[in-house]
Motif scaffolding. Structure first.
Motif, PDB file in Angstrom:
ATOM      1  N   GLU A  54      37.504 -22.665  24.139  1.00  0.00           N
ATOM      2  CA  GLU A  54      38.689 -23.176  23.493  1.00  0.00           C
ATOM      3  C   GLU A  54      38.588 -24.738  23.567  1.00  0.00           C
ATOM      4  OE1 GLU A  54      42.322 -22.118  25.582  1.00  0.00           O
ATOM      5  OE2 GLU A  54      41.969 -20.002  25.150  1.00  0.00           O
ATOM      6  N   ALA A  55      37.800 -25.347  24.472  1.00  0.00           N
ATOM      7  CA  ALA A  55      37.681 -26.887  24.460  1.00  0.00           C
ATOM      8  C   ALA A  55      36.614 -27.484  23.414  1.00  0.00           C
ATOM      9  CB  ALA A  55      37.110 -27.166  26.062  1.00  0.00           C
ATOM     10  N   VAL A  56      35.584 -26.750  23.322  1.00  0.00           N
ATOM     11  CA  VAL A  56      34.817 -27.039  22.348  1.00  0.00           C
ATOM     12  C   VAL A  56      35.328 -26.959  20.865  1.00  0.00           C
ATOM     13  CG1 VAL A  56      33.521 -25.003  21.840  1.00  0.00           C
ATOM     14  CG2 VAL A  56      32.210 -27.285  21.460  1.00  0.00           C
ATOM     15  N   LEU A  57      36.155 -26.101  20.510  1.00  0.00           N
ATOM     16  CA  LEU A  57      36.807 -25.719  19.233  1.00  0.00           C
ATOM     17  C   LEU A  57      37.557 -27.033  19.030  1.00  0.00           C
ATOM     18  CD1 LEU A  57      37.292 -21.921  19.260  1.00  0.00           C
ATOM     19  CD2 LEU A  57      35.733 -23.201  17.720  1.00  0.00           C
ATOM     20  N   LYS A  58      38.153 -27.429  20.044  1.00  0.00           N
ATOM     21  CA  LYS A  58      39.055 -28.642  19.868  1.00  0.00           C
ATOM     22  C   LYS A  58      38.215 -29.965  19.504  1.00  0.00           C
ATOM     23  CE  LYS A  58      42.835 -27.150  22.805  1.00  0.00           C
ATOM     24  NZ  LYS A  58      43.689 -27.045  23.958  1.00  0.00           N
ATOM     25  N   ILE A  60      35.306 -29.899  18.158  1.00  0.00           N
ATOM     26  CA  ILE A  60      34.836 -29.603  16.871  1.00  0.00           C
ATOM     27  C   ILE A  60      35.764 -29.984  15.785  1.00  0.00           C
ATOM     28  CG2 ILE A  60      34.176 -27.996  15.133  1.00  0.00           C
ATOM     29  CD1 ILE A  60      32.541 -26.606  17.434  1.00  0.00           C
ATOM     30  N   ALA A  61      37.201 -29.457  15.986  1.00  0.00           N
ATOM     31  CA  ALA A  61      38.320 -29.823  15.018  1.00  0.00           C
ATOM     32  C   ALA A  61      38.494 -31.216  14.931  1.00  0.00           C
ATOM     33  CB  ALA A  61      39.590 -28.979  15.431  1.00  0.00           C
ATOM     34  N   GLU A  80      28.061 -36.623  20.926  1.00  0.00           N
ATOM     35  CA  GLU A  80      28.797 -35.523  20.126  1.00  0.00           C
ATOM     36  C   GLU A  80      27.716 -34.763  19.581  1.00  0.00           C
ATOM     37  OE1 GLU A  80      32.796 -37.715  18.676  1.00  0.00           O
ATOM     38  OE2 GLU A  80      30.993 -38.418  17.862  1.00  0.00           O
ATOM     39  N   LEU A  81      26.580 -35.298  18.973  1.00  0.00           N
ATOM     40  CA  LEU A  81      25.551 -34.304  18.356  1.00  0.00           C
ATOM     41  C   LEU A  81      24.949 -33.479  19.350  1.00  0.00           C
ATOM     42  CD1 LEU A  81      23.531 -36.333  15.832  1.00  0.00           C
ATOM     43  CD2 LEU A  81      24.586 -34.326  15.465  1.00  0.00           C
ATOM     44  N   ASP A  82      24.790 -34.137  20.682  1.00  0.00           N
ATOM     45  CA  ASP A  82      24.018 -33.324  21.728  1.00  0.00           C
ATOM     46  C   ASP A  82      25.246 -32.343  21.974  1.00  0.00           C
ATOM     47  OD1 ASP A  82      22.360 -32.919  23.911  1.00  0.00           O
ATOM     48  OD2 ASP A  82      23.942 -33.160  25.029  1.00  0.00           O
ATOM     49  N   ASP A  83      26.467 -32.345  22.152  1.00  0.00           N
ATOM     50  CA  ASP A  83      27.307 -31.351  22.392  1.00  0.00           C
ATOM     51  C   ASP A  83      27.420 -30.360  21.383  1.00  0.00           C
ATOM     52  OD1 ASP A  83      29.581 -30.191  24.018  1.00  0.00           O
ATOM     53  OD2 ASP A  83      30.974 -31.100  22.699  1.00  0.00           O
ATOM     54  N   LEU A  84      27.273 -30.627  20.154  1.00  0.00           N
ATOM     55  CA  LEU A  84      27.252 -29.628  19.288  1.00  0.00           C
ATOM     56  C   LEU A  84      26.007 -28.789  19.008  1.00  0.00           C
ATOM     57  CD1 LEU A  84      28.251 -31.569  15.778  1.00  0.00           C
ATOM     58  CD2 LEU A  84      29.615 -29.830  17.046  1.00  0.00           C
ATOM     59  N   LEU A  85      24.657 -29.387  19.630  1.00  0.00           N
ATOM     60  CA  LEU A  85      23.640 -28.553  19.613  1.00  0.00           C
ATOM     61  C   LEU A  85      23.527 -27.491  20.735  1.00  0.00           C
ATOM     62  CD1 LEU A  85      20.805 -31.106  18.740  1.00  0.00           C
ATOM     63  CD2 LEU A  85      21.989 -29.521  17.113  1.00  0.00           C
ATOM     64  N   ASP A  97      29.160 -20.059  14.409  1.00  0.00           N
ATOM     65  CA  ASP A  97      29.524 -19.894  13.059  1.00  0.00           C
ATOM     66  C   ASP A  97      30.345 -20.804  12.244  1.00  0.00           C
ATOM     67  OD1 ASP A  97      27.449 -17.811  13.746  1.00  0.00           O
ATOM     68  OD2 ASP A  97      28.643 -16.324  12.808  1.00  0.00           O
ATOM     69  N   LYS A  98      31.539 -20.524  12.828  1.00  0.00           N
ATOM     70  CA  LYS A  98      32.706 -21.032  12.053  1.00  0.00           C
ATOM     71  C   LYS A  98      33.081 -22.497  12.692  1.00  0.00           C
ATOM     72  CE  LYS A  98      34.798 -16.761  11.032  1.00  0.00           C
ATOM     73  NZ  LYS A  98      33.761 -16.422  10.030  1.00  0.00           N
ATOM     74  N   GLY A  99      32.287 -22.716  13.687  1.00  0.00           N
ATOM     75  CA  GLY A  99      32.703 -24.214  14.493  1.00  0.00           C
ATOM     76  C   GLY A  99      31.550 -25.230  14.244  1.00  0.00           C
ATOM     77  N   VAL A 100      30.342 -24.774  14.938  1.00  0.00           N
ATOM     78  CA  VAL A 100      29.446 -25.918  14.935  1.00  0.00           C
ATOM     79  C   VAL A 100      28.576 -25.831  13.711  1.00  0.00           C
ATOM     80  CG1 VAL A 100      27.126 -26.575  15.893  1.00  0.00           C
ATOM     81  CG2 VAL A 100      28.925 -25.620  17.240  1.00  0.00           C
ATOM     82  N   PHE A 101      28.245 -24.545  13.144  1.00  0.00           N
ATOM     83  CA  PHE A 101      27.585 -24.484  11.802  1.00  0.00           C
ATOM     84  C   PHE A 101      28.320 -25.419  10.813  1.00  0.00           C
ATOM     85  CE2 PHE A 101      26.543 -21.771   8.000  1.00  0.00           C
ATOM     86  CZ  PHE A 101      25.228 -22.364   7.844  1.00  0.00           C
ATOM     87  N   TYR A 102      29.627 -24.822  10.641  1.00  0.00           N
ATOM     88  CA  TYR A 102      30.225 -25.546   9.462  1.00  0.00           C
ATOM     89  C   TYR A 102      30.433 -27.061   9.443  1.00  0.00           C
ATOM     90  CZ  TYR A 102      31.905 -20.860   7.617  1.00  0.00           C
ATOM     91  OH  TYR A 102      31.948 -19.696   7.288  1.00  0.00           O
ATOM     92  N   LEU A 103      30.747 -27.460  10.694  1.00  0.00           N
ATOM     93  CA  LEU A 103      30.736 -29.056  10.842  1.00  0.00           C
ATOM     94  C   LEU A 103      29.256 -29.567  10.730  1.00  0.00           C
ATOM     95  CD1 LEU A 103      32.228 -31.753  11.633  1.00  0.00           C
ATOM     96  CD2 LEU A 103      31.535 -30.980  14.214  1.00  0.00           C
ATOM     97  N   PHE A 104      28.243 -29.176  11.211  1.00  0.00           N
ATOM     98  CA  PHE A 104      26.931 -29.597  10.905  1.00  0.00           C
ATOM     99  C   PHE A 104      26.613 -29.623   9.425  1.00  0.00           C
ATOM    100  CE2 PHE A 104      22.206 -29.802  11.060  1.00  0.00           C
ATOM    101  CZ  PHE A 104      22.145 -30.759  12.037  1.00  0.00           C
ATOM    102  N   ASN A 105      27.100 -28.678   8.748  1.00  0.00           N
ATOM    103  CA  ASN A 105      26.540 -28.872   7.339  1.00  0.00           C
ATOM    104  C   ASN A 105      27.695 -29.952   6.570  1.00  0.00           C
ATOM    105  OD1 ASN A 105      25.034 -26.564   7.020  1.00  0.00           O
ATOM    106  ND2 ASN A 105      26.435 -24.834   6.419  1.00  0.00           N
ATOM    107  N   ARG A 106      28.859 -30.159   7.115  1.00  0.00           N
ATOM    108  CA  ARG A 106      29.613 -31.213   6.459  1.00  0.00           C
ATOM    109  C   ARG A 106      28.544 -32.682   6.918  1.00  0.00           C
ATOM    110  NH1 ARG A 106      34.520 -31.768   4.755  1.00  0.00           N
ATOM    111  NH2 ARG A 106      35.393 -29.857   5.478  1.00  0.00           N
ATOM    112  N   LEU A 107      28.135 -32.650   8.197  1.00  0.00           N
ATOM    113  CA  LEU A 107      27.667 -33.897   8.424  1.00  0.00           C
ATOM    114  C   LEU A 107      26.473 -34.337   7.504  1.00  0.00           C
ATOM    115  CD1 LEU A 107      27.572 -33.389  12.320  1.00  0.00           C
ATOM    116  CD2 LEU A 107      29.056 -35.014  10.878  1.00  0.00           C
TER     117      LEU A 107
END
Length: 324
Positions: A54-58, A60-61, A80-85, A97-107
């Motif tokens: 729950e914390a990481v989804l917040k 990411i959002a 922040e990048l380190d946290d995503l990886l 899938d729906k959190g880190v992957f989508y955000l990384f694609n946007r980056l």
């Protein structure tokens, strides 16, 4: 990891022999020898995965909203990048899938990463504790970390080719070397994992392969070697590759063959060797045998219906079509 280093050394020997012209048609057999030499461990060790869903989804959002608002001025910190990886190891598909992957694609699409950050992420994903985490052990949840490391590398290669142009030939070859090693060693090629989302390692390997095929810095001998490695990894998978891997493999293979006749000729070498092995094989009452059998059937059928399939390959497939 001694086992991983041993595989890379054997790959280096095959590559050197190919470049010198000492070997050519026997490359698929030599790849198989390397695959058979890998010593796997009988037991799993403890796998550490993030549990702050729950914390990481917040987080990411919040990053996603900030990036959308900032547009071309958007930035992301190294922390922040380190946290995503770290969170691509999560077995929770909402996070990975729906959190880190989508955000990384946007980056990547918005070129938010600096060139230095792109290189840093690439180097991080290639490390043993990402790309080869628990890879020698029985089927385990670390497959998500391994497989998504490969998937993110595919995105980074695309971003480099399209926007950044910062990777040297040596860096591209280093990526190819480690991804070929990964393809040889990885046994867990599950597609969709119930309750945990996509693992899809073979698809992600093919994604990286596709990007490296577009790299003009990489010579044809290296592309032939990776062609052989990817097809052998597909051929000898004990998993049912029934989640679109066959058509994805077909599309990338045809794209490569359309670049030069050399790749057409070498694809035919591999298909002919595969067929010869099939004719001497006795059916076995194992799921691995029948998964391999029908993986092959789906792949060859997918090839045969492609309108851009080179005629040399199409003629051969029609000749043997009664066996798939």
């Amino acid at each position: 990891m001694k086992e991983i280093q041993a595989v890379m050394q054997q790959l280096d020997a095959v590559r050197n022999a190919l470049i010198k012209g000492d070997i050519y048609q026997s490359i698929p057999e030599k790849i198989l020898v390397i695959m058979d030499s890998v010593q796997y461990k009988p037991r799993r060790t403890h796998i550490v995965v993030p549990d702050d869903h729950e914390a990481v989804l917040k987080r990411i959002a919040a990053i996603d909203a900030r990036i959308k608002t900032a547009g071309k001025k958007a930035t992301i910190s190294d922390a922040e990048l380190d946290d995503l990886l770290v969170h691509i190891a999560s077995p929770d598909p909402l996070v990975r899938d729906k959190g880190v992957f989508y955000l990384f694609n946007r980056l990547l699409r918005q070129t938010v990463l600096t060139p230095a950050q792109l290189i840093w992420v690439k180097d991080r994903l290639l490390q043993d504790d990402y790309l080869f985490a628990h890879i020698l052990e029985p089927e385990n949840d670390a497959v998500f970390l391994r497989s998504f490391s490969v998937m993110f590398l595919a995105g980074i290669l695309y971003a480099n080719r399209t926007f950044y142009h910062v990777f040297s030939e040596a860096e591209l070859l280093a990526i190819e070397r480690r991804i070929m090693t990964y393809a040889i060693v990885e046994l867990d090629l599950r597609g969709y994992v119930d309750g945990k989302g996509w693992a899809h390692a073979m698809t992600h390997i093919i994604n990286v392969w596709s990007e490296l095929n577009e790299a003009e810095e990489i010579q044809r001998a290296d592309k032939i070697l990776m062609l052989a490695v990817v097809l052998q990894a597909y051929r000898f998978s004990d998993n049912a590759l029934a989640y679109g891997e066959d058509s994805h493999l077909t599309n990338v293979l045809i794209s490569l063959m359309n670049k030069h006749q050399l790749y057409v000729d070498y694809c035919l070498v591999i298909l002919q060797e595969w067929q010869r092995a099939l004719l001497t094989m006795s059916p076995q009452d194992t799921i691995a045998f029948w998964n391999r059998w029908y993986n092959r059937n789906r792949f060859l059928q997918s090839l045969l219906v492609q309108p851009e399939l080179p005629e040399k390959i199409a003629t051969y497939l029609r000749k043997i079509s009664d066996l798939f």
